[in-house]
Enzyme design. Structure first.
Site, PDB file in Angstrom:
ATOM      1  N   HIS A  10      10.880  26.311  12.505  1.00 27.38           N
ATOM      2  CA  HIS A  10      11.053  25.772  11.092  1.00 27.38           C
ATOM      3  C   HIS A  10      12.215  24.597  11.620  1.00 27.38           C
ATOM      4  O   HIS A  10      12.431  23.561  10.401  1.00 27.38           O
ATOM      5  CB  HIS A  10      12.512  26.433  10.754  1.00 27.38           C
ATOM      6  CG  HIS A  10      13.550  26.674   9.843  1.00 27.38           C
ATOM      7  ND1 HIS A  10      13.324  27.437   8.602  1.00 27.38           N
ATOM      8  CD2 HIS A  10      14.937  25.791   9.486  1.00 27.38           C
ATOM      9  CE1 HIS A  10      14.281  26.960   7.704  1.00 27.38           C
ATOM     10  NE2 HIS A  10      15.096  26.482   8.184  1.00 27.38           N
ATOM     11  N   GLU A  11      12.574  24.368  12.411  1.00 26.41           N
ATOM     12  CA  GLU A  11      13.715  22.844  12.443  1.00 26.41           C
ATOM     13  C   GLU A  11      13.195  21.493  13.240  1.00 26.41           C
ATOM     14  O   GLU A  11      13.221  20.651  12.395  1.00 26.41           O
ATOM     15  CB  GLU A  11      14.873  23.111  14.034  1.00 26.41           C
ATOM     16  CG  GLU A  11      15.426  24.168  13.610  1.00 26.41           C
ATOM     17  CD  GLU A  11      16.574  24.082  13.175  1.00 26.41           C
ATOM     18  OE1 GLU A  11      17.059  22.905  12.078  1.00 26.41           O
ATOM     19  OE2 GLU A  11      16.669  25.284  12.348  1.00 26.41           O
ATOM     20  N   HIS A  22      12.108  19.814   8.835  1.00 27.14           N
ATOM     21  CA  HIS A  22      13.542  19.622   8.492  1.00 27.14           C
ATOM     22  C   HIS A  22      13.315  18.591   9.534  1.00 27.14           C
ATOM     23  O   HIS A  22      13.352  17.138   8.402  1.00 27.14           O
ATOM     24  CB  HIS A  22      15.040  20.031   8.970  1.00 27.14           C
ATOM     25  CG  HIS A  22      15.591  21.373   8.246  1.00 27.14           C
ATOM     26  ND1 HIS A  22      15.305  20.793   7.185  1.00 27.14           N
ATOM     27  CD2 HIS A  22      15.811  22.049   9.083  1.00 27.14           C
ATOM     28  CE1 HIS A  22      15.685  22.709   7.152  1.00 27.14           C
ATOM     29  NE2 HIS A  22      16.584  23.058   8.065  1.00 27.14           N
ATOM     30  N   HIS A  43      10.137  16.216   8.178  1.00 22.64           N
ATOM     31  CA  HIS A  43      10.530  15.501   6.058  1.00 22.64           C
ATOM     32  C   HIS A  43      11.640  14.495   6.424  1.00 22.64           C
ATOM     33  O   HIS A  43      11.568  13.656   5.652  1.00 22.64           O
ATOM     34  CB  HIS A  43      11.795  16.871   5.372  1.00 22.64           C
ATOM     35  CG  HIS A  43      12.216  16.933   4.560  1.00 22.64           C
ATOM     36  ND1 HIS A  43      12.820  17.089   3.471  1.00 22.64           N
ATOM     37  CD2 HIS A  43      11.775  16.050   3.171  1.00 22.64           C
ATOM     38  CE1 HIS A  43      13.275  17.006   2.630  1.00 22.64           C
ATOM     39  NE2 HIS A  43      12.648  15.940   1.802  1.00 22.64           N
TER      40      HIS A  43
END
Length: 708
Positions: A499-500, A503, A506
């Site tokens: 999940h991290e 980020h 991105h």
């Protein structure tokens, strides 16, 4: 106005900055103790995996030139923050004068972004250092820099000459209409930040805005602190046989959590009622916070704080959010009812005299039901998820999708803040290095116990045509490797890591002209889409079998094992989703047009009884423990909406072939590359070929709750 939109985890002065968008952090569970195996250790790890599976022997005081934290030459010592701050402020002041003198042209947006970058260069870095650096001298110096730069931001937010220079551009249709879409959006964002700061108000109202903003910051900090405070009760008021379950302090026992996984129904009930007993001071803080937020929103022309908070998001309006949430809640009801019945059956086996499910029961009996049906424990699958294996898997995914690899590179002296931090270069096969990710993954004393992503420096196009490479930090709290034994993760912790990295990538893959909108500096309900999408890769066996290897035997993760794990997570997903709907609706109501028409306790009871199958327990105030009301004010729905979008992207684009380069390239350039520089709904529409209606979003969520 001129400081960046940072992670939800960053809970300090950045709330004063009018364009800050707080990012969600996911707290990982503590690592279980796993049995040792006598078989041989894996010796075929890649250099990347090996770097994370062994504890670095680096010494921060090694010889060589000290380049300063993150390579910022001023930061070779705590005193350097004052020097870096002075340089940042001086550059900002020069840019302010240039922007004010500049004739009306599109270049004004570039100047504003340079001004934002000059402040963020120190502010973002300092905000991370103040919470994560183990040397308190560095942390204190960083905090002082944060405070001082925030003061300058406040001055810029009320600089009328600066605002007028931007207004002239917006009022000139010939110049403005000729600008590209990203420049137009950034110009409007800067103006919106001015307006949200009350610059257009008369002096008295502007002063009132500043007062309310300061008050909101203080009240929010106090409320969050209060959510963690333990409650005490006289020991004699509890049955003697459960008193030992809690911390004893003289004649009292103290309760600092819900004890949700305790096998005793009575212990869980006592903990629930004691820990959630209403605290009058906490209730007053919340009332004042909601009232101040409402007054501030009204002062700058909004009907509610929710309307102000949702401007520029995918959801756009409170009405759209409520339609999405209530529709989801209605469609979930029958499925949740069936899941409650299954909890009752499980409880009946343990307690046949009282099988009803109360507010303190779900967590325990969900775990019991899953264990009974799927018979799976972390000890079975965690040895396949060493941190090094997971990092190897992430690099493999990114290589397949984007032609990007993660490469462990040697940091220079003074660049890092702890000896077990690793620096990764994100390298494209033809474009070269795209940016750097600093991985601070292992627990240490005093370190924040949250998994989160921090932007240290945003990417932007420089005047010479080159690109300012982004720098980010990923923070987790995994147990560190031991001699001969790597750090191994539960599946949930592995999901958090993926999940991290969603980020982080991105931030790495964005190629915006302006750092003000790069990567995760976008609407909250869009920023979570790339990170949630990465969780699907963490649950797909076609991906997992590429890297999930037992750290002792080198055996590949058995497909049957991950199938059982994924099925177990689906079993009560409707109930868990209904809980998120309830939280989100409560958040919307607290920030609506009449936030204090009813006492918050009364509103809590009404909303819970209407939208949750677990009814409110009189005399308990769950909302006074809900710290996300501060960081997510009116945006807690973002997790659900982002999950619906991520689900749609996964099933339509990635599910058939999760490692398709064609799909990865389209996803990169249609969604990730633009950051917040294009309307988020437009980016999603381009990727999916259609605009998602609330009906589409709700259906996507419902499909997530269907058991295989």
């Amino acid at each position: 106005m001129f400081a960046c939109r940072l992670c939800r985890q960053q809970q300090s002065w950045v709330r004063l900055l009018k364009n800050s968008l707080l990012r969600k952090s996911k707290v990982g569970s503590r690592l279980e103790t796993f049995p040792e195996h006598r078989s041989r250790s894996v010796t075929t790890w890649s250099p990347l995996a090996s770097a994370f599976n062994t504890r670095p022997k680096r010494r921060l005081e090694a010889s060589g030139r000290n380049v300063g934290l993150f390579g910022m030459q001023e930061l070779t010592s705590p005193e350097g923050f004052a020097e870096a701050q002075r340089a940042s402020v001086q550059e900002a002041e020069e840019l302010v004068q240039e922007a004010i003198r500049s004739p009306t042209s599109a270049d004004i947006v570039v100047l504003f972004d340079k001004l934002s970058d000059a402040l963020c260069r120190v502010a973002d870095l300092a905000d991370f250092v103040r919470v994560a650096h183990p040397d308190r001298r560095f942390a204190k110096a960083a905090e002082d820099a944060c405070i001082n730069i925030s003061a300058m931001v406040e001055q810029l937010n009320t600089n009328i000459d600066l605002k007028e220079s931007l207004q002239r551009l917006l009022d000139d249709p010939a110049i403005f209409s000729a600008m590209d879409e990203e420049s137009q959006i950034v110009a409007r964002l800067f103006m919106f930040d001015f307006e949200q700061s009350g610059i257009h108000l008369e002096k008295a109202k502007r002063q009132e805005f500043v007062r309310l903003n300061e008050e909101i910051h203080i009240l929010g900090s106090q409320f969050v602190q209060g959510t963690q405070t333990a409650n005490a009760i006289e020991k004699k008021r509890l049955p003697q046989h459960i008193q030992h379950s809690f911390a004893v302090d003289g004649d009292n026992v103290t309760v600092g959590s819900l004890y949700a996984d305790n096998p005793s129904d009575l212990v869980r009930e006592a903990a629930y009622k004691i820990f959630l007993f209403p605290n009058p001071n906490q209730s007053q803080l919340l009332d004042r916070l909601l009232d101040s937020r409402h007054k501030l929103a009204k002062l700058v022309g909004f009907s509610s704080y929710a309307q102000r908070a949702l401007r520029g998001t995918m959801a756009q309006t409170p009405e759209n959010v409520m339609e999405f949430l209530t529709m989801t809640g209605d469609r979930l009801f029958d499925r949740v009812t069936k899941e409650i019945e299954l909890m009752k059956e499980t409880k009946k086996e343990c307690n046949p005299h009282n099988p009803n499910i109360f507010a303190w029961d779900p967590s325990y009996y969900i775990g019991a039901a899953r264990n009974k049906r799927y018979n799976i424990t972390s000890a079975e699958y965690a040895p396949y998820f060493s941190v090094g294996a997971c990092m190897e898997g992430l690099s493999l995914i990114f290589s397949n999708l984007y032609g990007v690899t993660l490469e462990n590179v040697e940091a220079e002296r003074g660049e890092l803040w702890a000896p077990d931090v690793l620096k990764l270069a994100v390298t494209h096969e033809t474009e070269g290095v795209l940016g750097y990710i600093y991985c601070d993954l292992f627990e240490r004393s005093g370190k924040p116990q949250q998994d989160c992503h921090f932007t240290i420096r945003g990417g932007r196009r420089l005047d010479d045509g080159s690109y300012q490479l982004p720098h980010v930090v990923l923070v987790c709290s995994f147990s560190p490797p031991r001699p001969g034994a790597p750090s191994i993760l539960s599946h949930g912790m592995m999901e958090n890591l993926f999940h991290e990295f969603g980020h982080a990538m991105h931030s790495m893959l964005a190629r915006t002209r302006y750092q003000h909108v790069t990567g995760t500096r976008c609407a909250t309900d869009f920023a979570e889409v790339p990170s949630i999408l990465m969780e699907y890769f963490a649950n797909d066996y076609r991906v997992l079998k590429q890297f999930a290897r037992h750290h002792k035997t080198d055996q590949t993760l058995p497909e049957e094992l991950i199938a059982r794990l994924c099925a177990s997570k689906k079993q009560f997903s409707a109930f868990e989703m209904q809980t998120q709907v309830f939280y989100s609706i409560l958040d919307q109501m607290f920030h609506g047009e009449e936030p204090l028409k009813k006492p918050t306790m009364e509103l809590l009871s009404e909303i819970q009884n209407q939208y949750s199958c677990i009814k409110h327990v009189p005399g308990t105030a769950w909302h006074l423990r809900f710290g996300h009301l501060v960081g997510y004010g009116a945006k807690y729905y973002s997790y659900l909406l982002s999950r619906a979008v991520a689900s749609s992207v996964w099933h339509q684009c990635f599910e058939a072939d999760p490692l398709s380069r064609d799909t990865g390239e389209r996803y990169r350039w249609d969604m990730l590359a633009h950051g917040g520089g294009r309307e988020p709904a437009t980016l999603v529409q381009n990727m999916l070929g259609k605009k998602l209606s609330n009906e589409d979003l709700v259906q996507a969520l419902l499909e997530e709750t269907m058991e295989q």
